[in-house]
Every structure is written in structure tokens, then in C-alpha cells.
Design an enzyme around this catalytic site. Structure first.
Site, PDB file in Angstrom:
ATOM      1  N   SER A 163       0.869  -1.169   0.000  1.00 38.67           N
ATOM      2  CA  SER A 163       0.000   0.000   0.000  1.00 38.67           C
ATOM      3  C   SER A 163       0.904   1.217   0.000  1.00 38.67           C
ATOM      4  CB  SER A 163      -0.938  -0.060   1.216  1.00 38.67           C
ATOM      5  OG  SER A 163      -1.828   1.030   1.193  1.00 38.67           O
ATOM      6  N   HIS A 188      -2.561  -0.848  -3.311  1.00 38.81           N
ATOM      7  CA  HIS A 188      -3.689   0.071  -3.136  1.00 38.81           C
ATOM      8  C   HIS A 188      -3.410   1.349  -3.914  1.00 38.81           C
ATOM      9  CE1 HIS A 188      -4.282  -2.030   0.993  1.00 38.81           C
ATOM     10  NE2 HIS A 188      -4.745  -2.752  -0.004  1.00 38.81           N
ATOM     11  N   ASP A 241      -4.686  -4.718   5.913  1.00 42.45           N
ATOM     12  CA  ASP A 241      -5.012  -5.597   4.792  1.00 42.45           C
ATOM     13  C   ASP A 241      -3.884  -6.615   4.587  1.00 42.45           C
ATOM     14  OD1 ASP A 241      -6.447  -6.565   2.619  1.00 42.45           O
ATOM     15  OD2 ASP A 241      -5.520  -5.162   1.225  1.00 42.45           O
TER      16      ASP A 241
END
Length: 192
Positions: free
Chosen positions: A12, A39, A132
Site C-alpha cells: 500500500s 492500493h 489488509d
């Protein structure tokens, strides 16, 4: 022959740099398929596949519905789509619910990879904020796969790697520059 056939990577915040470093260090003939979730802002067209493609010798492309998984090919999740690995060695894209407020989700990528490839899968959690990936690495481990996490010293953001580490089931916690060599060692296997 090694038992590993797929490497699933997730990142991310700070991830483009980390992914570039790992993927650039892998050879063109890397003997496993790669799937990548980063992401991204869903409002922008992603240039990620082009950027990575220019900096690595692997084949890199943004994933499309039904793409086949191939050795030495890295499929990148498009913005705002979950990337799922299917048992028939293809990928699917989904716009189902956000998971941990994100889409694409590392958890869904890892869980589908675990279900499809079981002990032949490696999950890699790189820099990123949030949690996540933690549920997903648990699935990878439960199916007999291997989990690698970027260490706190080299991760720009330790949320995702830290959450994965807290599961207590991580196989390797490595500085960024050691991840690609570890993947090569694992995938090239000593189980000949």
C-alpha cells in the site's frame, strides 16, 4: 523442482518503490507466476504496470478478466478491482465490497491464491498502512504456503507488514533487499 508456482505480493503506502525493488531483482525467466495488489487511488488510471515494466526484466501487465497465470509474468490488479486467483490458473477481477476499506484487497488476493495453489503459494506483504493482508496470510499458511513480510526497518509504513507479523505465522521477516533473493531461493527450490 520446487513446489512453488505462484507469488502473491501486496503493498500500500510506499509500495511502488518496494515492489519495484523486489520485481527488478527477479530474472526474466523467474519460474513462478506473480500477482500483485497495490492500493491505488481508484480515480486515476494506473500507470503502475508501465512503470514497473520499464524497471524490471519480468513481463508485467495490468490484469484483465480471464488472464492466464504464467511463469515470469506479473499481473497487477487494476485500480478499484479485486484480483482473484482461480484454480484453473486464470485470474478474475471483481468489484465486490471493499475489504478493510480497500479495493483491491490483499486479503482476497491471498485467500484466493491459498485456495487455488495451497502449499505451492508464497505471500509477500510489503510496506503499507492498515491491516489488509493479515487474514490472507493466515489462509496461505493454513493451506501450507509460505509467508514473507518486509521488516520494520525497511518498510516506509509498517501497518500491513506489522499486522501480518502479529498473526504469529510468518515464515520470514526480511529487509526489502533480501526479499527477491529469498523468493529465488524458495522458487528455484532445493527440493530437486
Amino acid at each position: 523442482m520446487s513446489g512453488f508456482e505462484i507469488v502473491a505480493l501486496a503493498a500500500s503506502a510506499g509500495g511502488l518503490k518496494a515492489l519495484t525493488e523486489v520485481l527488478a531483482a527477479l530474472p526474466r525467466d523467474f519460474p513462478a507466476a506473480l500477482v500483485v495488489v497495490q492500493h491505488l487511488d481508484p480515480r486515476h488510471r494506473s500507470l503502475m504496470a508501465e512503470i514497473l515494466g520499464r524497471r524490471t526484466s519480468l513481463l508485467i501487465k495490468e490484469a484483465r478478466e480471464g488472464d492466464a497465470l504464467e511463469r515470469g509474468l506479473a499481473l497487477i490488479a487494476p485500480p478499484n478491482r479485486h484480483l482473484l486467483v482461480n484454480p484453473d490458473r486464470t485470474v478474475s477481477l471483481s468489484q465486490s465490497e471493499l475489504v478493510h476499506f480497500v479495493r483491491p484487497s490483499a486479503d482476497l488476493l491471498f485467500e484466493s491464491t491459498a485456495a487455488s495453489y495451497k502449499e505451492r503459494a508464497i505471500a509477500v506483504v510489503l510496506t503499507g498502512s492498515g491491516r489488509d493482508g493479515a487474514m490472507g496470510v493466515t489462509a496461505i499458511k493454513k493451506m501450507g504456503g509460505t509467508v514473507i513480510v518486509q521488516d520494520e526497518k525497511t518498510a516506509e509504513f509498517f501497518g500491513m507488514p506489522g499486522a501480518a507479523q502479529q498473526t504469529g505465522i510468518v515464515d520470514f521477516i526480511l529487509p526489502l533487499h533480501e526479499i527477491a533473493p529469498a523468493l529465488q531461493t524458495l522458487v528455484n527450490g532445493s527440493g530437486e
